[in-house]
Write a protein that holds these residues in place. Structure first.
Motif, PDB file in Angstrom:
ATOM      1  N   GLU A  61     102.381  39.647  68.003  1.00 50.92           N
ATOM      2  CA  GLU A  61     102.966  38.492  68.229  1.00 50.92           C
ATOM      3  C   GLU A  61     103.937  38.403  69.268  1.00 50.92           C
ATOM      4  O   GLU A  61     105.442  38.605  68.952  1.00 50.92           O
ATOM      5  N   SER A  62     103.971  37.529  70.302  1.00 51.30           N
ATOM      6  CA  SER A  62     105.334  37.703  71.080  1.00 51.30           C
ATOM      7  C   SER A  62     106.165  36.112  69.844  1.00 51.30           C
ATOM      8  O   SER A  62     106.133  35.107  70.035  1.00 51.30           O
ATOM      9  N   ASP A 109     100.192  39.139  74.570  1.00 55.85           N
ATOM     10  CA  ASP A 109     100.810  38.983  74.423  1.00 55.85           C
ATOM     11  C   ASP A 109     101.992  39.797  74.632  1.00 55.85           C
ATOM     12  O   ASP A 109     102.882  39.920  75.640  1.00 55.85           O
ATOM     13  N   MET A 110     100.859  41.324  74.791  1.00 56.58           N
ATOM     14  CA  MET A 110     102.035  42.643  75.064  1.00 56.58           C
ATOM     15  C   MET A 110     102.793  42.337  77.066  1.00 56.58           C
ATOM     16  O   MET A 110     103.206  42.128  77.477  1.00 56.58           O
ATOM     17  N   ARG A 114     105.575  40.065  78.768  1.00 59.26           N
ATOM     18  CA  ARG A 114     106.405  41.151  79.773  1.00 59.26           C
ATOM     19  C   ARG A 114     107.078  40.521  81.186  1.00 59.26           C
ATOM     20  O   ARG A 114     108.245  40.982  82.037  1.00 59.26           O
ATOM     21  N   ILE A 115     105.815  39.447  81.341  1.00 59.87           N
ATOM     22  CA  ILE A 115     106.221  39.211  82.368  1.00 59.87           C
ATOM     23  C   ILE A 115     107.224  37.633  82.640  1.00 59.87           C
ATOM     24  O   ILE A 115     107.960  37.690  83.533  1.00 59.87           O
ATOM     25  N   ALA A 116     107.747  37.137  81.004  1.00 58.89           N
ATOM     26  CA  ALA A 116     108.042  36.437  80.652  1.00 58.89           C
ATOM     27  C   ALA A 116     109.689  37.270  80.995  1.00 58.89           C
ATOM     28  O   ALA A 116     110.919  36.513  81.488  1.00 58.89           O
ATOM     29  N   PHE A 296      92.901  49.165  82.605  1.00 60.93           N
ATOM     30  CA  PHE A 296      93.830  50.503  82.057  1.00 60.93           C
ATOM     31  C   PHE A 296      95.195  49.461  82.144  1.00 60.93           C
ATOM     32  O   PHE A 296      95.611  49.600  80.327  1.00 60.93           O
ATOM     33  N   ILE A 297      95.839  48.413  82.130  1.00 64.98           N
ATOM     34  CA  ILE A 297      97.212  48.598  82.057  1.00 64.98           C
ATOM     35  C   ILE A 297      97.320  48.040  80.072  1.00 64.98           C
ATOM     36  O   ILE A 297      98.519  47.515  79.898  1.00 64.98           O
ATOM     37  N   SER A 298      96.189  47.437  79.461  1.00 63.62           N
ATOM     38  CA  SER A 298      96.176  47.088  78.796  1.00 63.62           C
ATOM     39  C   SER A 298      96.530  48.626  77.453  1.00 63.62           C
ATOM     40  O   SER A 298      96.801  48.503  76.342  1.00 63.62           O
ATOM     41  N   PHE A 299      96.112  49.738  77.978  1.00 62.71           N
ATOM     42  CA  PHE A 299      96.925  51.063  76.822  1.00 62.71           C
ATOM     43  C   PHE A 299      97.802  51.432  77.336  1.00 62.71           C
ATOM     44  O   PHE A 299      98.212  51.585  78.591  1.00 62.71           O
ATOM     45  N   PRO A 300      98.291  52.506  77.179  1.00 64.48           N
ATOM     46  CA  PRO A 300      99.226  53.224  77.406  1.00 64.48           C
ATOM     47  C   PRO A 300      99.133  54.417  78.365  1.00 64.48           C
ATOM     48  O   PRO A 300      98.249  55.066  78.469  1.00 64.48           O
ATOM     49  N   GLY A 301     100.457  54.788  78.946  1.00 65.64           N
ATOM     50  CA  GLY A 301     100.323  56.210  79.455  1.00 65.64           C
ATOM     51  C   GLY A 301     101.135  56.046  81.146  1.00 65.64           C
ATOM     52  O   GLY A 301     101.286  54.907  81.499  1.00 65.64           O
TER      53      GLY A 301
END
Length: 318
Positions: A61-62, A109-110, A114-116, A296-301
């Protein structure tokens, strides 16, 4: 300037990074070992996701986030607001994904934190009404109300009238619909940029959705059909431009960045919409990532790192 030239090599199997293959294989394995999505009541799925008991981990949570409500056509609409460290350089109106049926602002929230942080934008993420309890047009009505609230209250509340809009999957669809509603119903075009990630822009189902089959890589053909059925359970037609924005008039919309992976059932939706966006005279950029699964931007890599950096750059310069 529009940047829609694609190298066909991005669609080749040998273009897929090794870590993207590993992520995709892990997702498919996990989903094949889980109860079917449609065997579980939707309220239970929503609750599990928010309790970090869903298929995919809930992001931390942010500490920036706080929840408020704004007026909506059917009652108060919750919005999750994340502020940057200094005075906002602008405001990003965000709509989450989940097939108009699942998902929440909290689960993003991730991405919104990040955008904020990276772009210096205040983020307003909307918890719009979900189907089938609240089918079309409840969701887009809430999103329209949030956009109008931002236009009215944003300059005093955030100290800026520099606005961007965007979302993932169903959130990308709702972003396009909201832009068209503001133009056609209210005669305004207050947003200067649209960040559209793997949206579903033609609910009649594009070829990539129809031909995907049952491979459970986040999303498959049956899932999309079920989501559409739930969304449209209150009536309406997938031929309506307010439902399938790809079929509508796209003139006068803001510059957009379209992001999608080649291993996404909704690939064609983005390819078709990006070209239609540009053909209507709007600026557009198309970013296609080899091997990227749905959102895919919700997953690491490595693909995620590249895509998020490009999104940051886009939102830092609108």
């Amino acid at each position: 300037m529009s940047k829609l030239v694609l190298d066909p090599a991005v669609f080749r199997a040998d273009a897929v990074p090794a870590d993207a293959r590993m992520v995709n294989e892990a997702i498919i394995k996990a989903l094949r070992n889980m109860p079917g999505l449609w065997d579980i009541p939707l309220p239970k799925i929503r609750r599990a996701r928010l309790e970090n008991k869903g298929t995919f981990p809930l992001p931390p949570e942010s500490p920036r986030a706080r929840v408020e409500t704004i007026p909506g056509p059917r009652g108060p609409v919750p919005v999750r607001i994340l502020m940057p460290d200094g005075a906002p350089k602008g405001v990003y109106l965000h709509f989450h994904g989940g097939g108009w049926t699942l998902g929440s602002a909290r689960e993003n929230d991730m991405l919104t934190d990040r955008i904020a942080t990276r772009c210096g934008l205040a983020v307003v993420s909307v918890d719009y009404a979900l189907a089938p309890e609240n089918p079309y047009p409840a969701g887009p009505d809430d999103c329209e109300a949030a956009a109008l609230w931002l236009v009215k209250e944003g300059p005093a509340r955030f100290g800026t009238s520099r606005f961007a809009i965007g979302g993932e999957s169903a959130g990308g669809t709702l972003s396009a619909v909201t832009l068209m509603r503001l133009r056609d119903r209210h005669g305004i075009s207050p947003f200067s940029a649209a960040n559209l990630v793997a949206g579903c822009y033609d609910l009649r189902l594009t070829p990539s959705v129809r031909n995907w089959g049952d491979v459970p890589l986040v999303l498959n053909t049956t899932d999309v059909k079920r989501f559409v059925d739930f969304y449209m359970s209150g009536g309406g037609s997938v031929e309506d431009v307010d439902v399938s924005p790809l079929l509508g008039r796209l003139e006068g919309l803001p510059p957009a960045l379209f992001t999608v992976g080649t291993k996404d059932p909704l690939l064609d939706d983005t390819l078709f919409m990006a070209n239609a966006w540009m053909a209507a005279g709007n600026a557009a950029e198309l970013a296609v990532y080899p091997g990227g699964c749905h959102v895919f931007i919700s997953f690491p890599g490595s693909l995620t790192d590249r895509a998020l950096e490009r999104i940051d750059a886009f939102l830092n310069t609108f």
